[in-house]
Design a protein around this motif. Structure first.
Motif, PDB file in Angstrom:
ATOM      1  N   ARG A  94      38.934  41.201  45.668  1.00  0.00           N
ATOM      2  CA  ARG A  94      39.714  40.021  46.064  1.00  0.00           C
ATOM      3  C   ARG A  94      38.937  39.151  47.039  1.00  0.00           C
ATOM      4  O   ARG A  94      39.013  37.932  46.982  1.00  0.00           O
ATOM      5  CB  ARG A  94      41.049  40.453  46.677  1.00  0.00           C
ATOM      6  N   SER A  95      38.134  39.790  47.914  1.00  0.00           N
ATOM      7  CA  SER A  95      37.340  39.004  48.862  1.00  0.00           C
ATOM      8  C   SER A  95      36.312  38.157  48.111  1.00  0.00           C
ATOM      9  O   SER A  95      36.086  37.000  48.428  1.00  0.00           O
ATOM     10  CB  SER A  95      36.616  39.927  49.842  1.00  0.00           C
ATOM     11  N   ARG A  96      35.690  38.773  47.077  1.00  0.00           N
ATOM     12  CA  ARG A  96      34.687  38.030  46.307  1.00  0.00           C
ATOM     13  C   ARG A  96      35.342  36.866  45.562  1.00  0.00           C
ATOM     14  O   ARG A  96      34.792  35.773  45.497  1.00  0.00           O
ATOM     15  CB  ARG A  96      33.982  38.959  45.308  1.00  0.00           C
ATOM     16  N   GLN A  97      36.546  37.115  45.008  1.00  0.00           N
ATOM     17  CA  GLN A  97      37.238  36.047  44.287  1.00  0.00           C
ATOM     18  C   GLN A  97      37.570  34.896  45.238  1.00  0.00           C
ATOM     19  O   GLN A  97      37.399  33.732  44.900  1.00  0.00           O
ATOM     20  CB  GLN A  97      38.529  36.596  43.653  1.00  0.00           C
ATOM     21  N   ALA A  98      38.028  35.241  46.440  1.00  0.00           N
ATOM     22  CA  ALA A  98      38.378  34.214  47.421  1.00  0.00           C
ATOM     23  C   ALA A  98      37.138  33.422  47.799  1.00  0.00           C
ATOM     24  O   ALA A  98      37.179  32.188  47.934  1.00  0.00           O
ATOM     25  CB  ALA A  98      39.007  34.860  48.651  1.00  0.00           C
ATOM     26  N   PHE A  99      35.991  34.141  47.929  1.00  0.00           N
ATOM     27  CA  PHE A  99      34.735  33.481  48.293  1.00  0.00           C
ATOM     28  C   PHE A  99      34.328  32.503  47.190  1.00  0.00           C
ATOM     29  O   PHE A  99      33.948  31.366  47.444  1.00  0.00           O
ATOM     30  CB  PHE A  99      33.653  34.541  48.503  1.00  0.00           C
ATOM     31  N   MET A 100      34.441  32.957  45.939  1.00  0.00           N
ATOM     32  CA  MET A 100      34.026  32.101  44.824  1.00  0.00           C
ATOM     33  C   MET A 100      34.950  30.900  44.684  1.00  0.00           C
ATOM     34  O   MET A 100      34.522  29.800  44.368  1.00  0.00           O
ATOM     35  CB  MET A 100      33.983  32.912  43.528  1.00  0.00           C
ATOM     36  N   LEU A 101      36.237  31.089  44.942  1.00  0.00           N
ATOM     37  CA  LEU A 101      37.187  29.983  44.857  1.00  0.00           C
ATOM     38  C   LEU A 101      36.913  28.959  45.950  1.00  0.00           C
ATOM     39  O   LEU A 101      37.070  27.758  45.756  1.00  0.00           O
ATOM     40  CB  LEU A 101      38.626  30.502  44.982  1.00  0.00           C
ATOM     41  N   ALA A 102      36.455  29.471  47.115  1.00  0.00           N
ATOM     42  CA  ALA A 102      36.228  28.590  48.259  1.00  0.00           C
ATOM     43  C   ALA A 102      34.891  27.864  48.125  1.00  0.00           C
ATOM     44  O   ALA A 102      34.679  26.827  48.743  1.00  0.00           O
ATOM     45  CB  ALA A 102      36.254  29.402  49.552  1.00  0.00           C
ATOM     46  N   ALA A 103      33.960  28.447  47.329  1.00  0.00           N
ATOM     47  CA  ALA A 103      32.603  27.888  47.234  1.00  0.00           C
ATOM     48  C   ALA A 103      32.596  26.603  46.402  1.00  0.00           C
ATOM     49  O   ALA A 103      33.483  26.383  45.606  1.00  0.00           O
ATOM     50  CB  ALA A 103      31.666  28.926  46.626  1.00  0.00           C
TER      51      ALA A 103
END
Lengths: 103, 103
Positions: A94-103
């Motif tokens: 979930r952290s990686r998904q949030a990072f990718m969504l924010a990028a």
């Protein structure tokens, strides 16, 4: 940040303890090539109840967890450790998904 | 081997999952120098109920465990890992006692 209606709700894919414990018990049972009926019978729990526990639909009590672990010849501590790993893997994802969504 | 009536029953000191999870939550709360009332209030659970959970008198549901962990700013996975360590320490201690009794 405005939420995107197409995004999943942040909490919806957060596994609960009952989900990951159920996963661990089901994975172990399947890895031993055993049936729900077999393990439920040994643990003196109904097949339906064990099935609900494995699917995270019911909370498992300490006593029932011990009984199922006895049947699977699995230490309760091992179940908790595997469940913790599954929670951490889910959290990292979930952290990686949030990072990718924010990028 | 004949049992000695002065020996504790083999299962009597086996901690349950609810015991070790209660211990972990109480130790964490105390290490943060916080009161039952404070954490119970944040987790929206009665003080009495949280006290019973900490003493292993009640099973903690997945949702309540999350709420208490949120209040303690502690990951649920960390609670499971610490609980597993306590179970293993208890198990090792019992093995040593059995070995010494048998020697």
């Amino acid at each position: 940040m405005a939420s995107n209606p197409n995004d999943p709700a942040p909490e919806s894919d957060t596994p609960k303890v009952r989900d990951v414990i159920g996963d661990v018990l089901r994975e172990e049972r399947c890895s031993q090539d055993r049936t729900l009926a077999d393990v439920a019978g040994e643990a003196a729990v109904s097949l339906q109840y064990l099935s609900e526990i494995e699917r995270g639909r019911k909370e498992v009590s300490s006593d029932l967890l011990e009984a199922v672990c006895d049947s699977l010849e699995l230490e309760v501590a091992e179940v908790l450790e595997r469940a913790a790993r599954q929670l951490r893997v889910g959290s990292d994802r979930r952290s990686r998904q949030a990072f990718m969504l924010a990028a």
